[in-house]
Write a protein that holds these residues in place. Structure first.
Motif, PDB file in Angstrom:
ATOM      1  N   ARG A   1      -1.419   4.378  -3.066  1.00 55.99           N
ATOM      2  CA  ARG A   1      -0.187   3.776  -3.238  1.00 55.99           C
ATOM      3  C   ARG A   1       0.901   4.501  -2.459  1.00 55.99           C
ATOM      4  O   ARG A   1       1.766   3.718  -1.805  1.00 55.99           O
ATOM      5  CB  ARG A   1       0.379   4.321  -4.791  1.00 55.99           C
ATOM      6  CG  ARG A   1       1.677   4.025  -5.193  1.00 55.99           C
ATOM      7  CD  ARG A   1       1.935   4.569  -6.679  1.00 55.99           C
ATOM      8  NE  ARG A   1       1.328   3.939  -7.583  1.00 55.99           N
ATOM      9  CZ  ARG A   1       1.461   2.953  -8.327  1.00 55.99           C
ATOM     10  NH1 ARG A   1       2.687   2.200  -7.880  1.00 55.99           N
ATOM     11  NH2 ARG A   1       0.968   2.357  -9.279  1.00 55.99           N
ATOM     12  N   LEU A   2       0.691   5.673  -1.866  1.00 56.14           N
ATOM     13  CA  LEU A   2       1.555   6.144  -1.045  1.00 56.14           C
ATOM     14  C   LEU A   2       1.677   5.326   0.357  1.00 56.14           C
ATOM     15  O   LEU A   2       2.487   5.300   1.016  1.00 56.14           O
ATOM     16  CB  LEU A   2       1.215   7.838  -0.863  1.00 56.14           C
ATOM     17  CG  LEU A   2       1.908   8.523   0.404  1.00 56.14           C
ATOM     18  CD1 LEU A   2       3.472   8.604  -0.028  1.00 56.14           C
ATOM     19  CD2 LEU A   2       1.390   9.892   0.603  1.00 56.14           C
ATOM     20  N   LEU A   3       0.358   5.331   0.871  1.00 59.64           N
ATOM     21  CA  LEU A   3       0.011   4.650   1.975  1.00 59.64           C
ATOM     22  C   LEU A   3       0.640   3.109   2.067  1.00 59.64           C
ATOM     23  O   LEU A   3       1.240   2.565   3.052  1.00 59.64           O
ATOM     24  CB  LEU A   3      -1.244   4.377   2.522  1.00 59.64           C
ATOM     25  CG  LEU A   3      -1.956   5.830   2.947  1.00 59.64           C
ATOM     26  CD1 LEU A   3      -3.632   5.453   2.846  1.00 59.64           C
ATOM     27  CD2 LEU A   3      -1.613   6.317   4.147  1.00 59.64           C
ATOM     28  N   ALA A   4       0.408   2.357   0.879  1.00 56.93           N
ATOM     29  CA  ALA A   4       1.220   0.942   0.606  1.00 56.93           C
ATOM     30  C   ALA A   4       2.673   1.071   0.654  1.00 56.93           C
ATOM     31  O   ALA A   4       3.451   0.017   1.365  1.00 56.93           O
ATOM     32  CB  ALA A   4       0.600   0.607  -0.577  1.00 56.93           C
ATOM     33  N   GLN A   5       3.109   2.017   0.164  1.00 57.93           N
ATOM     34  CA  GLN A   5       4.625   1.971   0.088  1.00 57.93           C
ATOM     35  C   GLN A   5       5.042   2.363   1.478  1.00 57.93           C
ATOM     36  O   GLN A   5       6.049   1.832   1.960  1.00 57.93           O
ATOM     37  CB  GLN A   5       5.276   3.121  -0.645  1.00 57.93           C
ATOM     38  CG  GLN A   5       4.922   2.897  -2.212  1.00 57.93           C
ATOM     39  CD  GLN A   5       6.134   1.926  -2.799  1.00 57.93           C
ATOM     40  OE1 GLN A   5       6.768   1.217  -2.080  1.00 57.93           O
ATOM     41  NE2 GLN A   5       6.244   1.792  -4.279  1.00 57.93           N
ATOM     42  N   ALA A   6       4.762   3.557   2.216  1.00 59.26           N
ATOM     43  CA  ALA A   6       5.005   3.452   3.482  1.00 59.26           C
ATOM     44  C   ALA A   6       4.865   2.421   4.601  1.00 59.26           C
ATOM     45  O   ALA A   6       5.577   2.144   5.379  1.00 59.26           O
ATOM     46  CB  ALA A   6       4.085   4.906   4.052  1.00 59.26           C
TER      47      ALA A   6
END
Length: 223
Positions: free
Chosen positions: A105-110
């Motif tokens: 989720r963190l990677l997708a948001q970034a």
């Protein structure tokens, strides 16, 4: 606890009298304070906290009863304030801990942030967009570069983060330091005796956990 280790009824009564005396001293200090940051008030507060905790413990050990007080224990209190009565400057020290609970989720948001930047200016951000795919380290750099810390705190779940403890100290300073003076070691000069107020958030303050771990139900929040 064995009967031999229990406080006597007289000891419980003495602890109660100590609380009454500490209350009187605290009220007198408040009535005669010289300003909002009077060290006598801070000292009286700490004395009252210590007396209340001692009474609470003896009452529980002797009679298996608790008080309704929510006064922090001495070990959790700040030392007496020793800063200026009228601060000319302030330092605000903030620490927030997070666990990376959902890396994807963190990677997708970034990546979404980087893609939006690339669409706005393809040449300027093409390197940033590629770097996001390298891992959590790069993603965190993009995330904290885009949002203010307060916004990340309020939206942490969206970014795949899980809150840990956090604290905020407001400390008095004699004057503002020179620009850039402390940037290499921003937290080395934190002085608890100059803290005007402090706000902590932690799972240890959860009421259910307190009653499970501490039968007295005492709160450990700071004023």
């Amino acid at each position: 606890m064995s009967d031999a280790a229990q406080p006597t009824a007289a000891e419980v009564r003495a602890a109660a009298e100590a609380v009454k005396a500490a209350l009187d001293r605290h009220l007198a200090a408040v009535e005669n304070r010289s300003g909002d940051d009077d060290p006598e008030v801070y000292a009286a507060f700490n004395d009252l906290a210590a007396a209340a905790e001692a009474y609470d413990e003896r009452l529980y050990d002797r009679y298996d009863e608790v008080t309704p007080f929510e006064i922090p224990g001495v070990e959790d209190s700040l030392p007496p304030y020793a800063g200026p009565g009228q601060p000319n400057a302030l330092s605000v020290l903030i620490r927030r801990d997070y666990a990376v609970a959902e890396p994807q989720r963190l990677l997708a948001q970034a990546q979404r942030i980087a893609d939006a930047d690339r669409d706005a200016d393809e040449d300027a951000t093409s390197g940033t967009a590629a770097a996001v795919g390298a891992g959590v380290h790069a993603a965190l750099g993009v995330l904290f570069g885009e949002y203010e810390p307060d916004e990340i705190a309020s939206r942490h779940k969206e970014f795949g983060l899980e809150e840990g403890d956090s604290t905020l100290w407001v400390a008095a300073a004699d004057e503002l330091p020179e620009p850039g003076e402390w940037l290499s070691t921003p937290f080395d000069q934190a002085d608890p005796t100059r803290v005007i107020c402090r706000f902590d958030v932690s799972a240890v303050f959860d009421e259910d956990e307190l009653y499970e771990e501490d039968p007295t139900g005492r709160s450990h929040e700071l004023p």
